[in-house]
Design a protein around this motif. Sequence first.
Motif, short mmCIF file in Angstrom:
data_model
loop_
_atom_site.label_atom_id
_atom_site.label_comp_id
_atom_site.label_asym_id
_atom_site.label_seq_id
_atom_site.Cartn_x
_atom_site.Cartn_y
_atom_site.Cartn_z
N GLY A 249 0.79 -1.22 0.00
CA GLY A 249 0.00 0.00 0.00
C GLY A 249 0.82 1.27 0.00
O GLY A 249 0.27 2.37 -0.06
N LYS B 161 -9.96 11.23 2.10
CA LYS B 161 -10.79 10.04 1.95
C LYS B 161 -11.47 10.12 0.60
O LYS B 161 -12.07 11.13 0.24
CB LYS B 161 -11.83 9.96 3.06
CG LYS B 161 -12.67 8.67 3.02
CD LYS B 161 -13.66 8.62 4.17
CE LYS B 161 -14.45 7.31 4.14
NZ LYS B 161 -15.44 7.25 5.25
N ARG B 162 -11.38 9.03 -0.16
CA ARG B 162 -12.00 8.98 -1.48
C ARG B 162 -12.47 7.56 -1.75
O ARG B 162 -11.70 6.62 -1.60
CB ARG B 162 -11.02 9.44 -2.56
CG ARG B 162 -11.61 9.51 -3.96
CD ARG B 162 -10.55 9.76 -5.01
NE ARG B 162 -9.88 11.02 -4.81
CZ ARG B 162 -8.58 11.19 -4.94
NH1 ARG B 162 -7.81 10.16 -5.23
NH2 ARG B 162 -8.03 12.36 -4.76
N LYS C 46 -11.77 4.84 0.79
CA LYS C 46 -10.39 4.56 1.14
C LYS C 46 -9.71 5.84 1.61
O LYS C 46 -10.10 6.94 1.25
CB LYS C 46 -9.62 3.98 -0.06
CG LYS C 46 -10.12 2.62 -0.49
CD LYS C 46 -9.28 2.09 -1.64
CE LYS C 46 -9.76 0.71 -2.08
NZ LYS C 46 -8.96 0.18 -3.23
N TYR C 47 -8.66 5.66 2.41
CA TYR C 47 -7.88 6.79 2.91
C TYR C 47 -6.53 6.83 2.20
O TYR C 47 -5.87 5.80 2.05
CB TYR C 47 -7.68 6.69 4.42
CG TYR C 47 -8.94 6.90 5.21
CD1 TYR C 47 -9.31 8.17 5.65
CD2 TYR C 47 -9.78 5.84 5.49
CE1 TYR C 47 -10.48 8.38 6.36
CE2 TYR C 47 -10.96 6.03 6.21
CZ TYR C 47 -11.31 7.30 6.64
OH TYR C 47 -12.47 7.51 7.33
N TYR C 48 -6.15 8.02 1.77
CA TYR C 48 -4.88 8.20 1.10
C TYR C 48 -4.03 9.19 1.90
O TYR C 48 -4.40 10.34 2.10
CB TYR C 48 -5.09 8.73 -0.32
CG TYR C 48 -5.81 7.77 -1.22
CD1 TYR C 48 -5.12 6.86 -2.01
CD2 TYR C 48 -7.21 7.75 -1.27
CE1 TYR C 48 -5.77 5.96 -2.83
CE2 TYR C 48 -7.89 6.85 -2.08
CZ TYR C 48 -7.17 5.96 -2.86
OH TYR C 48 -7.83 5.06 -3.67
N TYR D 266 -0.50 11.24 2.17
CA TYR D 266 0.54 11.69 1.26
C TYR D 266 1.37 12.81 1.87
O TYR D 266 0.91 13.57 2.71
CB TYR D 266 -0.06 12.15 -0.08
CG TYR D 266 -0.87 13.43 -0.01
CD1 TYR D 266 -0.29 14.67 -0.28
CD2 TYR D 266 -2.22 13.39 0.31
CE1 TYR D 266 -1.02 15.84 -0.22
CE2 TYR D 266 -2.98 14.56 0.37
CZ TYR D 266 -2.37 15.78 0.10
OH TYR D 266 -3.11 16.94 0.17
N LEU E 69 3.09 8.14 -0.72
CA LEU E 69 1.66 7.89 -0.88
C LEU E 69 1.32 6.53 -0.28
O LEU E 69 1.98 5.53 -0.59
CB LEU E 69 1.27 7.91 -2.36
CG LEU E 69 -0.19 7.59 -2.69
CD1 LEU E 69 -1.11 8.67 -2.12
CD2 LEU E 69 -0.39 7.47 -4.19
N GLU F 230 -2.05 3.96 0.64
CA GLU F 230 -3.48 3.69 0.52
C GLU F 230 -3.89 2.75 1.65
O GLU F 230 -3.35 1.65 1.79
CB GLU F 230 -3.78 3.05 -0.82
CG GLU F 230 -5.24 2.67 -1.02
CD GLU F 230 -5.49 2.00 -2.35
OE1 GLU F 230 -6.44 1.20 -2.43
OE2 GLU F 230 -4.73 2.26 -3.32
#
Length: 339
Positions: A201, A220-221, A224-226, A228, A280, A282
């Motif tokens: 991830g 959050k998109r 899922k959480y990203y 960065y 990054l 995920e």
Amino acid sequence: MFSLSAQSPRKDSGADGLNPIKPLKIGDTIPESLWQTTLNVVNNSSGKKQITLNEYRAKKLIILDFWATWCAGCRYALKEVNTVAEDIAAANALFLPVTYQSLKETKTARKQMNLKFQQVYGDKILSQYFIHTALPHTIVIKDGRFYGIMKYAGEHTVSEVRNLLQGKKVRWKYNTHLLDPNKAIFSEGNGSGRLLYKDNGLSLIVADSTFIDEPLNVIKRDGKYYFYANSHSIRSLIYMLYKDELDPQPVMTFSNTIVYSDIAIKKRLSDISKVKLGLLFEGGSQNTGAMKMAFRLMLCKMYGIDVQLGNWPSEYDPEGTYRKLMIKALEKGGCHATN
């Protein structure tokens, strides 16, 4: 392998990713709420203890210089700019040093350095609008907008300020926007760069250096959480990820508490720390535990490095706990990325 502790932790980075204040991008209009924000100051010419930027709204330029008393580069730059205080005033500009530190610390430093400027202390707001992960960090407000980030360079500090006041060419640190979290991060021209590592991830890339550095953020998109971060060295990424563990330590440093079991590892880490990187990750939740584990595995696979956290070996560690930890790290002789 190495063990990390830290001295003089940054307390104004706003790197938790949940900040309600929206950081400003170069070119953005300064919001009214920021103009009206009350700021604690020392050394005000009228004896005021609090000001607002709105009082200086008519100035040709407002230069905010984020600094700390422990930062040698900050102190040097301030002493240099101090020599052109009259020029700054004559140009109808405001030069305003800003620190998160206490009134006592700020007063002591002002006296030691004989600074002529009023200074903001105990800042918790300005640094959230103008995010940064390194000091000094000097931003310019012009015509009611976030105009740019100055690139001071040692003995060129004063000449850069004079050029700015006279409308001449200035070397800006960056001149583009922050990463756009509404677009695919690190792709489509949004901070894209060469991929160094991808597993569990986690992706590590060579960051696009035209972007302003950003601390660790989360969006959050699609469920899922990203997570960065952008334009940082391996060391600063380590600090961001382990900030919660490091900040409670009594003193902190990045420079001289790294222990290596192999000189080749030291060289590799030194070389990669000169490169600006993007991170990054995920994840399925906002919990950073999985990201920290993935990051430790990455350090092991790429550099044979293991992260250990501990205290500075000084009067703050009379029982030698940190020293024992260093010995343990060296005796491992290998990389063990476990919790």
